[in-house]
Design an enzyme around this catalytic site. Structure first.
Site: not given
Length: 399
Positions: A38, A199, A357, A380
């Site tokens: 980052r 999922k 990720g 996100g």
């Protein structure tokens, strides 16, 4: 694509104070960062502003202090790491506004860099409080947002400041927005999307958005089992959300109406236990899964068919692995398809954009993360972008 200003639009900024929102939320161990990705991502923006003679103030969050000062969550913990990557001294400033910041700006010379403390120490940050944003903006001349990973949050430092100061996208933000626009905004067609993961429930909005945006939807991971079950396949002991089969059918119907082909595996890798290289591992047709077996990867024939699909496409968006890639040999499908996508990208026939990720880890495991057109490390924010949501931090830059 709506326009936003970049560092190319800056005039003479020598002596001006640039407030730069960056992502320094680094993984730590024994007081040092274990991964500097980052910091490296935002270094070009910081150094460019510094080289142009601005006084650069870095604004970042670190952990989740919930609006209170927390001794172990000060950004001072990453000061050394930031200095190492930039190759420059960085002055730590224990506030984000007020007289302490004003005094520090007086000490900084043109081109110097200051690191403000954790912006989430103040409750006004996550509340996007206008008074708090004004207090941060008071001593600055311009605002640069280089933290796409925080752009899905409407916080004072990601959204509020963009309305109070001349606002620009930093180099990392600019690259991210251009890549995302090339992937789903105004892409070259046909477009394929690989969506994997455990999922369906966590990727519902992504799937519902993508069927209207892409021509080929490739579903892998545990999610594929739910879709197979919806098609009447007995998936044995596999990870499967049986309560979502109606939802899976609705997504497939919507895809049909939108002219999007949904690709599910017709051969799979199964085993009786989830472990590395289990003796019970075998490849079979999806209709031959035993009641005591679980699907842990897609099979070689399916991978070959998917590689052929990618060869007909011009653009690829990838989020999530095809199998349980952390455990060998259930990484084979993900690695094989990633290598195909990388080779097509290197040939110039495919624009490939990946994010999330697990996806970054899977591409690194396959050794191809540098061979994709663009790999986003924003978890996100990348997911919300794939869901078709407006990201507040990006919208604010467009004025």
């Amino acid at each position: 694509m709506a326009q936003f200003k970049t560092l190319d639009d800056l005039g003479d900024i020598a002596g001006k104070v640039a407030l730069v929102r960056v992502d320094l939320n680094l993984p730590m161990k024994d007081g040092r960062a274990t991964d500097l990705t980052r910091v490296k991502a935002v270094a070009p923006t910081i150094l460019e502003l510094s080289d142009k003679g601005a006084k650069v103030l870095l604004l970042a969050h670190f952990g989740r202090p919930k609006g209170m000062r927390h001794s172990t969550l000060s950004t001072s913990f990453v000061q050394d790491d930031v200095e190492d990557v930039l190759g420059k001294e960085v002055m730590f400033i224990s506030e984000v506004g007020g007289p302490v910041v004003e005094q520090s700006i007086g000490i900084l010379r043109n081109g110097d860099i200051g690191l403000l403390d954790n912006v989430r120490f103040w409750p006004g940050e996550e509340a996007n409080d206008s008074e708090f944003a004004r207090a941060m903006a008071e001593h600055a001349d311009l605002y640069v947002n280089d933290a796409f990973s925080a752009a899905h949050r409407a916080h004072a430092s990601t959204e509020g400041l963009a309305h109070l100061l001349p606002a620009y996208a930093g180099r990392a933000m600019e690259a991210e927005l251009k890549a995302l626009d090339a992937a789903l905004g105004s892409p070259e067609t046909p477009v394929a999307a690989v969506v994997g993961g455990a999922k369906v429930s966590t990727k519902l909005a992504v799937l519902e958005n993508l069927v209207h945006k892409v021509q080929h939807l490739i579903i892998g991971g545990g999610m594929a089992n739910t879709f197979l079950a919806a098609r009447g396949v007995n998936v044995g002991k596999s990870l499967c959300e049986h309560d979502l089969t109606d939802t899976a059918n609705a997504i497939m119907d919507a895809a049909d109406q939108a002219g999007c082909t949904v690709h599910l595996p017709y051969d799979v890798v199964v085993a009786k236990e989830f472990a590395a290289n289990p003796p019970s591992k075998r490849v079979c047709n999806v209709h031959e899964v035993g009641a005591d077996e679980m699907i842990l990867d897609i099979g070689p024939l399916a991978v070959e068919a998917l590689a052929d699909v990618l060869k007909t496409c011009r653009t690829l968006v990838w989020n999530g692995p095809l199998g349980a890639f952390e455990t060998e040999p259930f990484d084979e499908a993900t690695v094989a398809l990633a290598k195909t996508a990388a080779a097509l990208t290197q040939d110039g026939s495919l624009i490939s954009v990946a994010g999330g990720g697990d996806t970054v880890a899977a591409l690194a495991h396959a050794g191809v993360e540098s061979e994709f057109t663009y790999v986003s490390t924003a978890g996100g924010a990348f997911l919300e972008w794939m869901e078709g949501k407006t990201l507040p931090g990006v919208a604010a830059l467009k004025g």
